[in-house]
Design a protein around this motif. Structure first.
Motif, short mmCIF file in Angstrom:
data_model
loop_
_atom_site.label_atom_id
_atom_site.label_comp_id
_atom_site.label_asym_id
_atom_site.label_seq_id
_atom_site.Cartn_x
_atom_site.Cartn_y
_atom_site.Cartn_z
N SER A 17 0.83 -1.20 0.00
CA SER A 17 0.00 0.00 0.00
C SER A 17 0.87 1.26 0.00
CB SER A 17 -0.91 0.01 1.23
OG SER A 17 -1.55 1.26 1.37
N GLU A 73 -6.89 -1.60 -0.93
CA GLU A 73 -5.77 -1.17 -1.77
C GLU A 73 -4.76 -2.30 -1.97
OE1 GLU A 73 -2.32 2.30 -2.06
OE2 GLU A 73 -3.40 1.97 -0.18
N GLU A 74 -4.49 -3.07 -0.91
CA GLU A 74 -3.49 -4.13 -1.01
C GLU A 74 -4.05 -5.42 -1.60
OE1 GLU A 74 -1.62 -4.72 2.75
OE2 GLU A 74 -0.59 -2.78 2.70
#
Length: 205
Positions: free
Chosen positions: A90, A111-112
């Motif tokens: 991230s 996001e990851e």
């Protein structure tokens, strides 16, 4: 009226006229900025609840102030795509998202791990809540059933409120995500609740 040669020169001088227009424009811009600052000040001091609702409805208009956290969280979710950047990769958690380890942890997960990872987390919560519901329904006594029902409601509300805030479906509330957000006291109480629920489950025949 005789204004003299100097006055006539000032009136006819294009440099003076353009300079005067530039000064007027600058003063107008400063006045507009002062009015905006005064509006923000009145909004912040007059009604905290109204400010939160305004930021929720129009976060892009407050992207540099009150809506910064929400906007950055949405950027994190959008930049992750469907499968994410990869675990630990991230960028937003490095400082762009305030309280990334607490209130906004779900945006970093997305996001990851992407939307796919976020859906997996939601499915795990759904399964946990399903098991708590089964335990509450089959508890041997009313006390056990009510206790597990309270645990069910507590965790369900936290999950719903946290994720709704992260994706901007409701105004910011500051509620953490159970078992994932940073916080020792929160984990202690959640694990104690799980222990109570398991103690009721052991009594089910």
């Amino acid at each position: 009226t005789d204004i003299g040669f100097e006055g006539l020169g000032i009136i006819c001088d294009p440099v003076y006229i353009s300079g005067k227009q530039s000064t007027d424009a600058k003063q107008s811009a400063e006045q507009t900025g002062d009015n905006a600052d005064e509006e923000h000040k009145n909004l912040g001091s007059g009604s905290f609840r109204l400010r939160r609702i305004m930021v929720w409805l129009h976060p892009e208009e407050y992207a540099d102030s009150w809506g910064y956290q929400t906007i950055q969280a949405l950027y994190a979710i959008g930049s992750g795509g469907f499968f994410g950047r990869g675990l630990g990769n991230s960028i937003q958690k490095l400082g762009s998202v305030p309280e990334a380890q607490n209130d906004m942890i779900f945006s970093i997960i997305c996001e990851e791990l992407g939307i796919f990872g976020g859906l997996i987390v939601l499915m795990l919560y759904a399964y946990l809540l399903y098991r708590l519901f089964v335990i509450a329904q089959n508890a041997p006594d009313m006390f056990g059933s009510l206790m597990v029902s309270g645990i069910f409601i507590h965790i369900a509300l936290q999950v719903i409120l946290n994720i709704a805030v992260v994706v901007n479906l409701m105004p910011n509330t500051g509620v953490t995500l159970p078992f994932i957000s940073y916080g020792g006291t929160s984990i202690v109480f959640l694990m104690a609740e799980m222990g109570l629920a398991l103690s009721v489950a052991r009594q089910i025949k």
